[in-house]
Design an enzyme around this catalytic site. Structure first.
Site, PDB file in Angstrom:
ATOM      1  N   LYS A 146       0.829  -1.218   0.000  1.00  0.00           N
ATOM      2  CA  LYS A 146       0.000   0.000   0.000  1.00  0.00           C
ATOM      3  C   LYS A 146       0.861   1.264   0.000  1.00  0.00           C
ATOM      4  O   LYS A 146       0.626   2.179  -0.769  1.00  0.00           O
ATOM      5  CB  LYS A 146      -0.922   0.037   1.234  1.00  0.00           C
ATOM      6  CG  LYS A 146      -1.860  -1.141   1.377  1.00  0.00           C
ATOM      7  CD  LYS A 146      -2.876  -0.925   2.493  1.00  0.00           C
ATOM      8  CE  LYS A 146      -2.287  -0.818   3.875  1.00  0.00           C
ATOM      9  NZ  LYS A 146      -1.721  -2.061   4.418  1.00  0.00           N
ATOM     10  N   ARG A 195      -9.770   1.288   8.560  1.00  0.00           N
ATOM     11  CA  ARG A 195      -9.423  -0.086   8.939  1.00  0.00           C
ATOM     12  C   ARG A 195     -10.574  -0.763   9.664  1.00  0.00           C
ATOM     13  O   ARG A 195     -10.489  -1.950   9.966  1.00  0.00           O
ATOM     14  CB  ARG A 195      -8.212  -0.045   9.848  1.00  0.00           C
ATOM     15  CG  ARG A 195      -6.879  -0.352   9.139  1.00  0.00           C
ATOM     16  CD  ARG A 195      -5.873  -0.388  10.220  1.00  0.00           C
ATOM     17  NE  ARG A 195      -4.615  -0.986  10.029  1.00  0.00           N
ATOM     18  CZ  ARG A 195      -3.522  -0.387   9.589  1.00  0.00           C
ATOM     19  NH1 ARG A 195      -3.576   0.812   9.088  1.00  0.00           N
ATOM     20  NH2 ARG A 195      -2.363  -1.009   9.606  1.00  0.00           N
ATOM     21  N   ARG A 199      11.164  -5.432   4.218  1.00  0.00           N
ATOM     22  CA  ARG A 199      10.688  -4.049   4.064  1.00  0.00           C
ATOM     23  C   ARG A 199      11.662  -3.065   4.711  1.00  0.00           C
ATOM     24  O   ARG A 199      12.166  -3.289   5.799  1.00  0.00           O
ATOM     25  CB  ARG A 199       9.309  -3.895   4.716  1.00  0.00           C
ATOM     26  CG  ARG A 199       8.864  -2.446   4.823  1.00  0.00           C
ATOM     27  CD  ARG A 199       7.387  -2.297   4.857  1.00  0.00           C
ATOM     28  NE  ARG A 199       6.795  -2.632   6.150  1.00  0.00           N
ATOM     29  CZ  ARG A 199       5.502  -2.501   6.385  1.00  0.00           C
ATOM     30  NH1 ARG A 199       4.681  -2.072   5.438  1.00  0.00           N
ATOM     31  NH2 ARG A 199       5.010  -2.830   7.563  1.00  0.00           N
ATOM     32  N   ARG A 213      10.963  -1.298  10.311  1.00  0.00           N
ATOM     33  CA  ARG A 213       9.964  -0.874  11.286  1.00  0.00           C
ATOM     34  C   ARG A 213      10.012  -1.790  12.505  1.00  0.00           C
ATOM     35  O   ARG A 213      10.154  -2.996  12.360  1.00  0.00           O
ATOM     36  CB  ARG A 213       8.567  -0.932  10.654  1.00  0.00           C
ATOM     37  CG  ARG A 213       8.169   0.372  10.036  1.00  0.00           C
ATOM     38  CD  ARG A 213       6.883   0.260   9.299  1.00  0.00           C
ATOM     39  NE  ARG A 213       5.786  -0.322  10.062  1.00  0.00           N
ATOM     40  CZ  ARG A 213       4.526  -0.318   9.650  1.00  0.00           C
ATOM     41  NH1 ARG A 213       4.219   0.259   8.509  1.00  0.00           N
ATOM     42  NH2 ARG A 213       3.576  -0.871  10.366  1.00  0.00           N
ATOM     43  N   ARG A 223      -1.150  -8.452  13.455  1.00  0.00           N
ATOM     44  CA  ARG A 223      -1.691  -7.479  12.493  1.00  0.00           C
ATOM     45  C   ARG A 223      -2.452  -8.190  11.388  1.00  0.00           C
ATOM     46  O   ARG A 223      -3.462  -7.697  10.901  1.00  0.00           O
ATOM     47  CB  ARG A 223      -0.553  -6.615  11.913  1.00  0.00           C
ATOM     48  CG  ARG A 223      -0.184  -5.454  12.824  1.00  0.00           C
ATOM     49  CD  ARG A 223       1.290  -5.119  12.756  1.00  0.00           C
ATOM     50  NE  ARG A 223       1.704  -4.615  11.475  1.00  0.00           N
ATOM     51  CZ  ARG A 223       2.950  -4.744  11.003  1.00  0.00           C
ATOM     52  NH1 ARG A 223       3.877  -5.371  11.703  1.00  0.00           N
ATOM     53  NH2 ARG A 223       3.259  -4.249   9.839  1.00  0.00           N
TER      54      ARG A 223
END
Ligand code: AMP
Length: 212
Positions: free
Chosen positions: A13, A88, A123, A156, A167
């Site tokens: 995203k 969300r 990531r 992160r 998550r």
């Protein structure tokens, strides 16, 4: 124009929101980035959100809706904006209806859990300008360095196994409800998020171009 990108964590995203932001000159609004900044600065909001974020749980709707209302009211959002990580939950999607826009385009990013876990492990994010990279599928031009502002890239803190699992579970329970909500509204576009970044971006641009 309001562009909404829905999808599980790690589905790309942020990367696509950055590309759309540049292409159409509208800001990317990431509730996750706003919250992380608040945590770093140690504000009241940051203190309230920190524990939930660490655990991979959602921050309460009232707080998040307040953040979005304030942010989209700013001058740079007059021509449009991209929402990355919002809504969300169903109450968040419903609250968005009270913020009028001429056109709303919603993308739903679909990808397998196995692929997500792999992606989150590689990531990289820019702590300064918030650009998102992937050391395998979307590497920066100079290793570990942001293409845009040349800051050193970081991982992160919530990209760890336990938080990823949590998550993903949260996404499974809340995400499908929102997808159904926008499918009923008739403005949902499904995207195969396992495809190459450039291919996905082309598909998105084609859809946006047809709508504006
Ligand atoms: P993200 O950067 O979008 O993955 O968000 C990181 C974390 O921030 C999430 O795991 C949540 O704890 C919190 N967060 C971000 N956006 C929202 C939202 N729309 N509603 C509730 N919590 C959020």
């Amino acid at each position: 124009m309001r562009v909404i990108i829905l999808g599980p964590p790690g589905s790309g995203k942020g990367t696509q929101a950055d590309l759309i932001s540049k292409e159409f000159s509208i800001p990317r609004i990431s509730t996750g980035d706003i919250l992380r900044e608040a945590v770093r600065e140690g504000t009241e909001l940051g203190k309230r959100a920190e524990e939930k974020m660490k655990k991979g749980e959602l921050v309460d709707d009232e707080t998040i809706i307040g953040i979005i209302k304030e942010r989209v009211g700013k001058d740079d959002c007059k021509e449009g904006y991209i929402l990355d990580g919002f809504p969300r939950t169903l109450p968040q999607a419903q609250a968005l209806e009270n913020i009028p826009t001429k056109k709303e385009i919603v993308f739903s990013f679909n990808i397998s859990k196995e692929e997500l876990v792999k992606r989150l492990a590689s990531r990289l994010v820019c702590p300064k300008c918030k650009a998102v990279y992937n050391s395998i599928s979307f590497p920066p031009r100079i290793p570990n360095t942001c293409d845009l502002c040349f800051s050193s890239l970081i991982r992160r803190s919530d990209d760890n196994e336990e938080s990823i699992e949590r998550r993903y579970k949260v996404w499974e329970s809340e995400g499908n409800v929102i997808i159904e909500y926008y499918a009923k509204k008739g403005n949902l576009h499904n995207i195969d998020a396992s495809l190459d970044t450039k291919v996905i971006f082309e598909q998105i641009c084609n859809i946006i171009d047809k709508k504006i």
